[in-house]
Design a protein around this motif. Sequence first.
Motif, mmCIF file in Angstrom:
data_model
loop_
_atom_site.group_PDB
_atom_site.id
_atom_site.type_symbol
_atom_site.label_atom_id
_atom_site.label_comp_id
_atom_site.label_asym_id
_atom_site.label_seq_id
_atom_site.Cartn_x
_atom_site.Cartn_y
_atom_site.Cartn_z
ATOM 1 N N ARG A 5 0.817 -1.220 0.000
ATOM 2 C CA ARG A 5 0.000 0.000 0.000
ATOM 3 C C ARG A 5 0.844 1.261 0.000
ATOM 4 N N ALA A 6 2.155 1.117 0.190
ATOM 5 C CA ALA A 6 3.068 2.260 0.131
ATOM 6 C C ALA A 6 3.795 2.325 -1.210
ATOM 7 N N VAL A 7 3.394 1.464 -2.155
ATOM 8 C CA VAL A 7 4.078 1.348 -3.439
ATOM 9 C C VAL A 7 3.184 1.819 -4.573
ATOM 10 N N GLY A 8 3.772 2.560 -5.492
ATOM 11 C CA GLY A 8 3.118 2.891 -6.752
ATOM 12 C C GLY A 8 3.799 2.099 -7.852
ATOM 13 N N ALA A 9 3.013 1.412 -8.671
ATOM 14 C CA ALA A 9 3.576 0.629 -9.779
ATOM 15 C C ALA A 9 3.514 1.444 -11.058
ATOM 16 N N ILE A 10 4.589 1.388 -11.819
ATOM 17 C CA ILE A 10 4.662 2.082 -13.104
ATOM 18 C C ILE A 10 4.931 1.032 -14.174
ATOM 19 N N LEU A 11 3.998 0.887 -15.098
ATOM 20 C CA LEU A 11 4.126 -0.053 -16.200
ATOM 21 C C LEU A 11 4.573 0.723 -17.434
ATOM 22 N N ALA A 40 0.166 -6.447 -17.115
ATOM 23 C CA ALA A 40 -0.626 -5.609 -16.218
ATOM 24 C C ALA A 40 -1.274 -6.422 -15.105
ATOM 25 N N ARG A 41 -1.711 -7.618 -15.417
ATOM 26 C CA ARG A 41 -2.461 -8.406 -14.429
ATOM 27 C C ARG A 41 -1.602 -8.864 -13.257
ATOM 28 N N ILE A 52 0.153 3.069 -12.615
ATOM 29 C CA ILE A 52 0.324 4.063 -13.672
ATOM 30 C C ILE A 52 0.904 3.349 -14.886
ATOM 31 N N ALA A 53 0.337 3.590 -16.055
ATOM 32 C CA ALA A 53 0.874 3.029 -17.299
ATOM 33 C C ALA A 53 1.332 4.182 -18.188
ATOM 34 N N PHE A 71 -5.410 1.074 -14.589
ATOM 35 C CA PHE A 71 -4.208 1.908 -14.606
ATOM 36 C C PHE A 71 -4.552 3.348 -14.970
ATOM 37 N N GLU A 72 -3.897 4.284 -14.304
ATOM 38 C CA GLU A 72 -3.925 5.675 -14.728
ATOM 39 C C GLU A 72 -3.022 5.751 -15.957
ATOM 40 N N ILE A 73 -3.429 6.474 -16.964
ATOM 41 C CA ILE A 73 -2.657 6.551 -18.201
ATOM 42 C C ILE A 73 -1.921 7.885 -18.270
ATOM 43 N N VAL A 74 -0.620 7.798 -18.506
ATOM 44 C CA VAL A 74 0.215 8.975 -18.750
ATOM 45 C C VAL A 74 0.798 8.803 -20.147
ATOM 46 N N ALA A 75 0.634 9.802 -21.003
ATOM 47 C CA ALA A 75 1.111 9.721 -22.382
ATOM 48 C C ALA A 75 2.577 10.124 -22.477
#
Length: 192
Positions: A5-11, A40-41, A52-53, A71-75
């Motif tokens: 819960r303290a981690v943000g994943a970036i794909l 992603a899964r 975040i992707a 996922f939140e999408i960042v371009a």
Amino acid sequence: MIDRRAVGAILLAAGRSRRFGPEDKLLSPLEGLPVAVHAARGVVELAPSRRIAICPDRDGALARLLAGEGFEIVANPHPERGLSESLRLGIGALSPGPAQAALLCLADMPFVRADHLAALLARCDPDRAPVVASARDGVAMPPALFARSRFAALERASGDQGGRALLESAVLVPAPPGQLDDIDRPADLPPG
């Protein structure tokens, strides 16, 4: 150990896939689902605080698929700047929040499972082990976990190597056989 819960994943899913040919390798079918959805899964099953992707755009087929996985999408409109551009964008999106670590995953690694990602979290200590990486044959590689103290260094990375220099000091976590295989060419896709 750091709590999920303290981690943000970036794909990272904005590469140019030059070796794969004209098709988007991340959309190529693998056991009935696109390659990127498999990657992603594993992240979704881990259940980090944020997902975040980094995609080539915000509304293309890949972005829509990953948004459908939560996922939140960042371009990243400049994939030609290399992996470090996607990394900079991902860390930039994660930094303002409370995440204490960033889990960096590659969308062309569809075989990584949540149990391996959890093993990375189990080895992370923000003070004594701020960088934890997957290992194959003793070589550090993604997925990798970076404590917040390494975010600024990740944002300064350049070229197509991304955070590779930071992996030199990583605590290594061997992955089960096959989990770190990636898809670079059509021949890398299992038959079926």
